[in-house]
Design a protein around this motif. Sequence first.
Motif, mmCIF file in Angstrom:
data_model
loop_
_atom_site.group_PDB
_atom_site.id
_atom_site.type_symbol
_atom_site.label_atom_id
_atom_site.label_comp_id
_atom_site.label_asym_id
_atom_site.label_seq_id
_atom_site.Cartn_x
_atom_site.Cartn_y
_atom_site.Cartn_z
ATOM 1 N N HIS A 1 19.416 57.251 22.587
ATOM 2 C CA HIS A 1 19.973 56.519 23.740
ATOM 3 C C HIS A 1 21.391 56.020 23.409
ATOM 4 O O HIS A 1 22.338 56.232 24.174
ATOM 5 C CB HIS A 1 19.016 55.361 24.038
ATOM 6 C CG HIS A 1 19.515 54.281 24.923
ATOM 7 N ND1 HIS A 1 19.840 54.492 26.251
ATOM 8 C CD2 HIS A 1 19.711 52.942 24.699
ATOM 9 C CE1 HIS A 1 20.217 53.341 26.792
ATOM 10 N NE2 HIS A 1 20.155 52.386 25.875
ATOM 11 N N TRP B 1 14.832 54.740 28.791
ATOM 12 C CA TRP B 1 13.512 54.498 29.411
ATOM 13 C C TRP B 1 12.376 54.989 28.532
ATOM 14 O O TRP B 1 11.343 54.319 28.416
ATOM 15 C CB TRP B 1 13.437 55.136 30.809
ATOM 16 C CG TRP B 1 14.272 54.364 31.794
ATOM 17 C CD1 TRP B 1 15.402 54.771 32.438
ATOM 18 C CD2 TRP B 1 14.061 52.996 32.196
ATOM 19 N NE1 TRP B 1 15.909 53.754 33.208
ATOM 20 C CE2 TRP B 1 15.111 52.660 33.076
ATOM 21 C CE3 TRP B 1 13.116 52.032 31.877
ATOM 22 C CZ2 TRP B 1 15.206 51.388 33.660
ATOM 23 C CZ3 TRP B 1 13.223 50.762 32.452
ATOM 24 C CH2 TRP B 1 14.256 50.469 33.336
ATOM 25 N N THR C 1 21.245 49.800 35.132
ATOM 26 C CA THR C 1 21.695 49.853 36.531
ATOM 27 C C THR C 1 20.574 50.338 37.457
ATOM 28 O O THR C 1 20.656 50.160 38.656
ATOM 29 C CB THR C 1 22.938 50.747 36.677
ATOM 30 O OG1 THR C 1 22.745 51.940 35.919
ATOM 31 C CG2 THR C 1 24.185 50.042 36.212
ATOM 32 N N ASN C 2 19.541 50.944 36.873
ATOM 33 C CA ASN C 2 18.405 51.324 37.726
ATOM 34 C C ASN C 2 17.468 50.144 37.990
ATOM 35 O O ASN C 2 16.521 50.271 38.761
ATOM 36 C CB ASN C 2 17.639 52.500 37.099
ATOM 37 C CG ASN C 2 18.378 53.806 37.350
ATOM 38 O OD1 ASN C 2 18.615 54.181 38.497
ATOM 39 N ND2 ASN C 2 18.778 54.488 36.296
ATOM 40 N N HIS D 1 17.551 43.362 27.123
ATOM 41 C CA HIS D 1 18.703 44.264 27.256
ATOM 42 C C HIS D 1 18.565 45.117 28.533
ATOM 43 O O HIS D 1 19.508 45.262 29.299
ATOM 44 C CB HIS D 1 18.758 45.134 25.994
ATOM 45 C CG HIS D 1 19.567 46.397 26.098
ATOM 46 N ND1 HIS D 1 20.934 46.429 25.928
ATOM 47 C CD2 HIS D 1 19.201 47.678 26.341
ATOM 48 C CE1 HIS D 1 21.372 47.665 26.054
ATOM 49 N NE2 HIS D 1 20.340 48.460 26.314
ATOM 50 N N TYR E 1 25.675 60.341 30.210
ATOM 51 C CA TYR E 1 25.346 58.939 30.523
ATOM 52 C C TYR E 1 23.931 58.869 31.101
ATOM 53 O O TYR E 1 23.129 58.009 30.730
ATOM 54 C CB TYR E 1 26.364 58.384 31.531
ATOM 55 C CG TYR E 1 26.298 56.880 31.682
ATOM 56 C CD1 TYR E 1 27.016 56.042 30.829
ATOM 57 C CD2 TYR E 1 25.509 56.286 32.669
ATOM 58 C CE1 TYR E 1 26.961 54.661 30.959
ATOM 59 C CE2 TYR E 1 25.445 54.907 32.799
ATOM 60 C CZ TYR E 1 26.183 54.104 31.946
ATOM 61 O OH TYR E 1 26.121 52.726 32.063
HETATM 62 C C1 HEM Z 1 22.943 50.235 19.953
HETATM 63 C C2 HEM Z 1 22.072 49.839 20.857
HETATM 64 C C3 HEM Z 1 22.161 50.091 22.330
HETATM 65 C C4 HEM Z 1 23.224 50.473 23.124
HETATM 66 C C5 HEM Z 1 24.674 50.713 22.707
HETATM 67 C C6 HEM Z 1 22.756 50.571 24.483
HETATM 68 C C7 HEM Z 1 23.511 50.903 25.595
HETATM 69 C C8 HEM Z 1 23.084 50.811 26.908
HETATM 70 C C9 HEM Z 1 23.911 50.911 28.083
HETATM 71 C C10 HEM Z 1 25.411 51.119 28.086
HETATM 72 C C11 HEM Z 1 23.123 50.771 29.157
HETATM 73 C C12 HEM Z 1 23.523 50.785 30.641
HETATM 74 C C13 HEM Z 1 23.075 52.070 31.273
HETATM 75 C C14 HEM Z 1 23.029 51.960 32.788
HETATM 76 O O1 HEM Z 1 24.082 52.036 33.429
HETATM 77 O O2 HEM Z 1 21.936 51.808 33.322
HETATM 78 C C15 HEM Z 1 21.778 50.622 28.690
HETATM 79 C C16 HEM Z 1 20.667 50.513 29.495
HETATM 80 C C17 HEM Z 1 19.383 50.634 29.040
HETATM 81 N N1 HEM Z 1 18.983 50.543 27.731
HETATM 82 FE FE1 HEM Z 1 20.186 50.432 26.116
HETATM 83 N N2 HEM Z 1 21.402 50.303 24.478
HETATM 84 C C18 HEM Z 1 21.013 49.999 23.197
HETATM 85 C C19 HEM Z 1 19.725 49.638 22.791
HETATM 86 C C20 HEM Z 1 18.603 49.775 23.582
HETATM 87 C C21 HEM Z 1 17.257 49.534 23.161
HETATM 88 C C22 HEM Z 1 16.864 49.004 21.804
HETATM 89 C C23 HEM Z 1 16.437 49.859 24.220
HETATM 90 C C24 HEM Z 1 14.941 49.827 24.330
HETATM 91 C C25 HEM Z 1 14.074 50.138 23.440
HETATM 92 C C26 HEM Z 1 17.284 50.270 25.315
HETATM 93 C C27 HEM Z 1 16.836 50.651 26.557
HETATM 94 C C28 HEM Z 1 17.619 50.714 27.689
HETATM 95 C C29 HEM Z 1 17.116 50.915 29.038
HETATM 96 C C30 HEM Z 1 15.667 51.137 29.434
HETATM 97 C C31 HEM Z 1 18.225 50.850 29.888
HETATM 98 C C32 HEM Z 1 18.223 50.999 31.406
HETATM 99 C C33 HEM Z 1 18.758 52.355 31.824
HETATM 100 C C34 HEM Z 1 18.792 52.520 33.331
HETATM 101 O O3 HEM Z 1 18.975 51.561 34.070
HETATM 102 O O4 HEM Z 1 18.579 53.660 33.780
HETATM 103 N N3 HEM Z 1 18.588 50.189 24.901
HETATM 104 N N4 HEM Z 1 21.784 50.632 27.309
#
Ligand code: HEM
Length: 323
Positions: free
Chosen positions: A137, A88, A230-231, A224, A80
Amino acid sequence: MTSSPAQPASEPADDRVAGAGGRRRPTLRSDLRASIPDGLIAVAVTGAVFALIYARILAGTSSTLSVMPFMADAEKFWMYFLSQAFGWSALLWAWITVVLGLLLSGPRPSWAPLSGQRLERLHRTTSLNTIALIAAHALLFAAELVRADTAGWFAALATAFVETFVPGGYDSGTGKIAIPIGQAALYLAIPLGLLFYVRHRIGPKTWRVLHRFVIAVYVLSVWHTLLYGTNVWYDGWFRTTIWLLQLPIAALLLVRLLRPARRSEKLLGPRAHTGSSTGWALRLSGRLGIVGVIAALIGVIISGADGGRTAPPEDTSSSHVHD
Ligand code: HEM
């Protein structure tokens, strides 16, 4: 190379010299090969972010733990955290590639350290790597779902696939909205980025028009992240920085619209404009819209009303709302 009306920057420089017996046209295969160096940098950045996230989990200082206290077992949830790290680096690479794209299609600054051709190639390779990083990711998120699932392998795989990749498949909490937004970004990034390699079949103009919509991929990605990361769940400097980083993008977008590399995209006065008046009005409203976005961004940053939740209470065991 400087951009001039005779050499519109949005047409790949490599294409321009191809006919003159110069370099060969870039193909997906040649660009994939060229993507290796910045891909390796992306992997190194992901590793560094993962180490930071992991250390913060171990130290109990990560806000992920305030949202999901059960994740304190760092060894168990490493996939995770690695998924977060890839999120990121994906966002950072998306930022870089959008900046490069806007520099190519707008007025190129004279101080740019790279030639137009190098800049174009870097734009293409960072785009390919962005898609790969988003995929990593999402796949790691799916892998974590499989690991946590007590059902048999096949059922666990099927559930994880649906929850990760099928819009509407993840049906709880903020994820109901945030996951489909991330999926939309991924599913749009693939055609809008890769159609470049078949532009001779679909026509360069069609490709150019479609590729313009790639900015939506970036907006969806940021949305998104701010909604679900969560960070960045709570108010604070890190969340504010993410908002701040959108200002240069919006400013470059405005400059690109006001001073496009292609003369045909310039907004002439209503009388000088040769196309339809609807087209002219749309172009004008696009430019005004970006001015509005810049004003909104400044407003959000100054007021601090950036959608962040207020800091968690001392006893975080009751604040779990992220599922
Ligand atoms: C199928 C598409 C995607 C899925 C299933 C998905 C899933 C997730 C999930 C479950 C989280 C929560 C994680 C947490 O607890 O922080 C998250 C956070 C995040 N996602 Fe995605 N995501 C998708 C697409 C993307 C895309 C397109 C980007 C950017 C280019 C992205 C960037 C991020 C970032 C930067 C976080 C924050 C993580 C953190 O807080 O440490 N995601 N995503």
